[in-house]
Design a protein around this motif. Structure first.
Motif, PDB file in Angstrom:
ATOM      1  N   LEU A  46       0.865  -1.172   0.000  1.00  0.00           N
ATOM      2  CA  LEU A  46       0.000   0.000   0.000  1.00  0.00           C
ATOM      3  C   LEU A  46       0.903   1.224   0.000  1.00  0.00           C
ATOM      4  O   LEU A  46       1.869   1.271   0.766  1.00  0.00           O
ATOM      5  N   TRP A  47       0.608   2.202  -0.852  1.00  0.00           N
ATOM      6  CA  TRP A  47       1.348   3.468  -0.825  1.00  0.00           C
ATOM      7  C   TRP A  47       0.722   4.356   0.242  1.00  0.00           C
ATOM      8  O   TRP A  47      -0.492   4.540   0.270  1.00  0.00           O
ATOM      9  N   GLU A  48       1.556   4.888   1.126  1.00  0.00           N
ATOM     10  CA  GLU A  48       1.051   5.800   2.165  1.00  0.00           C
ATOM     11  C   GLU A  48       1.884   7.067   2.180  1.00  0.00           C
ATOM     12  O   GLU A  48       3.114   6.998   2.041  1.00  0.00           O
ATOM     13  N   GLN A  73       7.594  10.991  -5.461  1.00  0.00           N
ATOM     14  CA  GLN A  73       8.171  10.566  -6.744  1.00  0.00           C
ATOM     15  C   GLN A  73       7.644   9.174  -7.116  1.00  0.00           C
ATOM     16  O   GLN A  73       7.356   8.891  -8.278  1.00  0.00           O
ATOM     17  N   SER A  74       7.520   8.314  -6.106  1.00  0.00           N
ATOM     18  CA  SER A  74       7.029   6.952  -6.368  1.00  0.00           C
ATOM     19  C   SER A  74       5.557   6.992  -6.764  1.00  0.00           C
ATOM     20  O   SER A  74       5.122   6.264  -7.665  1.00  0.00           O
ATOM     21  N   PHE A  75       4.785   7.857  -6.087  1.00  0.00           N
ATOM     22  CA  PHE A  75       3.358   8.006  -6.400  1.00  0.00           C
ATOM     23  C   PHE A  75       3.180   8.315  -7.879  1.00  0.00           C
ATOM     24  O   PHE A  75       2.363   7.699  -8.575  1.00  0.00           O
ATOM     25  N   LYS A 119      -6.358   3.157  -6.121  1.00  0.00           N
ATOM     26  CA  LYS A 119      -7.565   2.812  -5.369  1.00  0.00           C
ATOM     27  C   LYS A 119      -7.775   3.873  -4.298  1.00  0.00           C
ATOM     28  O   LYS A 119      -7.089   4.885  -4.285  1.00  0.00           O
ATOM     29  N   THR A 120      -8.730   3.620  -3.396  1.00  0.00           N
ATOM     30  CA  THR A 120      -9.017   4.614  -2.358  1.00  0.00           C
ATOM     31  C   THR A 120      -8.642   4.052  -0.995  1.00  0.00           C
ATOM     32  O   THR A 120      -9.102   2.967  -0.624  1.00  0.00           O
ATOM     33  N   HIS A 173      -8.109   9.048   0.571  1.00  0.00           N
ATOM     34  CA  HIS A 173      -7.414   9.652  -0.565  1.00  0.00           C
ATOM     35  C   HIS A 173      -7.026   8.568  -1.555  1.00  0.00           C
ATOM     36  O   HIS A 173      -7.025   7.380  -1.223  1.00  0.00           O
ATOM     37  N   ALA A 174      -6.716   8.988  -2.772  1.00  0.00           N
ATOM     38  CA  ALA A 174      -6.293   8.039  -3.797  1.00  0.00           C
ATOM     39  C   ALA A 174      -4.906   7.520  -3.438  1.00  0.00           C
ATOM     40  O   ALA A 174      -4.060   8.290  -2.972  1.00  0.00           O
ATOM     41  N   ALA A 175      -4.689   6.242  -3.623  1.00  0.00           N
ATOM     42  CA  ALA A 175      -3.367   5.670  -3.325  1.00  0.00           C
ATOM     43  C   ALA A 175      -3.095   4.515  -4.281  1.00  0.00           C
ATOM     44  O   ALA A 175      -3.987   3.719  -4.555  1.00  0.00           O
ATOM     45  N   PRO A 176      -1.848   4.426  -4.765  1.00  0.00           N
ATOM     46  CA  PRO A 176      -1.511   3.271  -5.594  1.00  0.00           C
ATOM     47  C   PRO A 176      -1.396   2.019  -4.737  1.00  0.00           C
ATOM     48  O   PRO A 176      -0.923   2.091  -3.603  1.00  0.00           O
TER      49      PRO A 176
END
Ligand SMILES: Cc1cc2nc3c(=O)[nH]c(=O)nc-3n(C[C@H](O)[C@H](O)[C@H](O)COP(=O)(O)OP(=O)(O)OC[C@H]3O[C@@H](n4cnc5c(N)ncnc54)[C@H](O)[C@@H]3O)c2cc1C
Length: 461
Positions: free
Chosen positions: A84-86, A116-118, A149-150, A233-236
């Motif tokens: 999960l991206w945080e 940058q990763s986002f 995703k969210t 929020h939106a997160a990859p």
């Protein structure tokens, strides 16, 4: 979208970089001399492979040595990750940056690397979407495994009641203040892409209420976790098996040589031999928890983690992830979390366990802490109880934490040293991977240009 991605300059990276998702080397035409430079990377996890991709697309020759590679049978830590991206710091405060004020890097580094990763994952998710819709002719057929995703992140205290002054026990309150008001140094397109929304879970009388359809439908109003509010929020989110296979294939197509080899002991003692044997110019150490030995870095320690993988049950939306503090310690710090993240459209990853300094990978679905982890998750989201029992499995691994935070810096034990480190990503290796790899490559290029280490232990973006 073409096969090329452009990662823009940022406050930490002055030059844009071009990446290609094919064998093509975008910068070869301009950087012909790079072909004569050979970089030896140790470590085949996400940190090593992302660093390899950027180096290859700048025209360098790359060899990767690793004692193990990604495989579905014997997954690396990079595959076990919930991925999960945080927005840092991650994990409800228990996966916090270990030493906020003193270490190899600080929260500003983490945020720059994460953003940058986002941007990279967002572009890869767009590309994957084109492939899914059968419109991938121009971009290829192999997905990276990223989806936007969210994420719903919950808090026990109402955010609006907090001061925004740093609270040692709940850095996430601080974080939310910052996410809401991301200052002008942050690219506003990033803020727009995050699309932050706030939800009140408890009304003024202490009654339960939510103002989101997803939350009304899924969260048990009688749960014991006393969540007061949430932000979304939106997160990859990354399908790590797919992404690691993609990265392995891609770097090989671009010409990287992969060799299975374990390096034992202090890497400094092997430096001359490795540089000679491989005719290499620089060594990158991206060995995760292995850096404890290779960099003789006693600040590295494991945080044992485990996640349960289940088939997404009917009624659980394919694009929602949940993260909440599930237990608060007597001193106010967060002790346990509930972590529910879609791995892909069919599978959910449910966690999490965080056990510091535990090296044993001996958990099973019947271990008491695994059962307790599952009970916390199902209490919060009862829909999980509908999950097919026969298809549940457990994945466990050691998060490579460092008491001195993430390290992306040259080895300064001698100023002639030609080793650059990229390790200590803790529970945020995917969140930070692309930004850290960009910084690592910049440091490699500085060493190549000057022949000397800048001797800087604190990371420079
Ligand atoms: C349960 C769990 C949940 C997680 N959830 C998330 C999440 O939601 N989001 C997120 O961003 N991150 C998450 N993480 C963290 C993430 O997995 C790590 O930070 C990341 O995988 C680190 O990547 P790495 O490439 O540095 O290390 P690794 O993936 O461990 O790769 C290291 C590589 O080095 C090789 N190596 C090691 N020692 C040697 C040696 N002596 N000689 C040769 N090769 C060697 C290994 O074989 C391996 O190929 C989670 C981790 C766990 C365990």
């Amino acid at each position: 979208m073409a096969t090329r991605l452009t990662l823009k300059p940022t406050s930490g990276q002055l030059a844009e970089i071009q990446l290609s998702t094919t064998a093509e080397i975008p910068e070869r035409a301009h950087k012909t001399q790079n072909r004569f430079r050979h970089i030896l990377i140790i470590g085949g996890g996400v940190s090593g492979l992302m660093t390899a991709w950027i180096l290859l697309d700048k025209g360098y020759r790359v060899t990767i040595l690793s004692k193990a590679w990604a495989s579905r049978e014997r997954p690396l830590t990079s595959q076990i990750a919930g991925a999960l991206w945080e927005f840092p710091p991650g994990g409800c405060g228990i996966m916090e940056i270990e030493t906020p004020l003193f270490g190899y890097s600080a929260v500003e580094h983490y945020r720059e690397w994460a953003m940058q990763s986002f941007e990279f994952y967002r572009l890869m998710a767009e590309r994957d979407e084109l492939i899914s819709r059968g419109l991938g002719q121009a971009v290829g057929t192999e997905k990276f495994g990223a989806k936007m995703k969210t994420l719903f992140q919950f808090f026990r205290q109402p955010i609006e009641a907090t001061t925004g002054v740093h609270d040692r026990h709940d850095p996430h309150h601080d974080k939310y203040h910052e996410v809401k008001t991301l200052d002008q140094s942050v690219d506003s397109s990033f803020r727009d892409q995050l699309n932050v929304k706030y939800h009140v879970m408890t009304d003024a009388q202490g009654g339960k209420k939510t103002n989101s359809r997803v939350l009304t439908d899924l969260v048990d109003p009688k749960n014991q976790f006393n969540v007061a509010c949430a932000y979304q929020h939106a997160a990859p989110m990354i399908d790590t098996d797919v992404a690691m296979e993609f990265l392995m294939r891609l770097v090989q197509r671009k010409g990287a040589v992969l060799e299975t080899r374990e390096i034992n002991g202090d890497i400094r003692l092997h430096e001359a031999e490795l540089l000679n044997a491989y005719n290499a110019d620089i060594i990158v150490n991206a060995t995760g928890i292995g850096a404890r030995e290779l960099a003789t870095d006693g600040q590295i320690f494991p945080v044992r983690g485990a996640v349960k993988k289940i088939k997404r049950p009917a009624g659980y939306p394919a694009d929602a992830a949940f993260l909440l503090p599930a237990q608060v310690n007597p001193d106010g710090s967060v002790g346990k979390t509930v972590f529910i993240v879609p791995r892909n459209d069919d599978t959910l990853v449910v966690g999490s366990i965080t056990q510091r300094n535990n090296w044993e990978l001996n958990l099973s679905l019947d271990s008491p802490e695994v059962k307790a982890m599952w009970e916390r998750a199902t209490e919060f989201l009862p829909v999980l109880k509908n999950a097919d029992r026969d298809s549940q499995s457990l994945a466990q691994g050691l998060r490579p934490f460092s008491h001195l935070n993430v390290r992306v810096s040259p080895d300064s034990r001698a100023n002639t040293c030609r080793i650059v480190h990229n390790y200590g990503h803790g529970g945020s290796g995917w969140t930070l991977a692309v930004g850290c790899a960009r910084t690592c490559v910049r440091l490699v290029e500085e060493l190549l240009d000057t022949g000397r280490s800048a001797n800087a232990e604190l990371c420079r973006l």
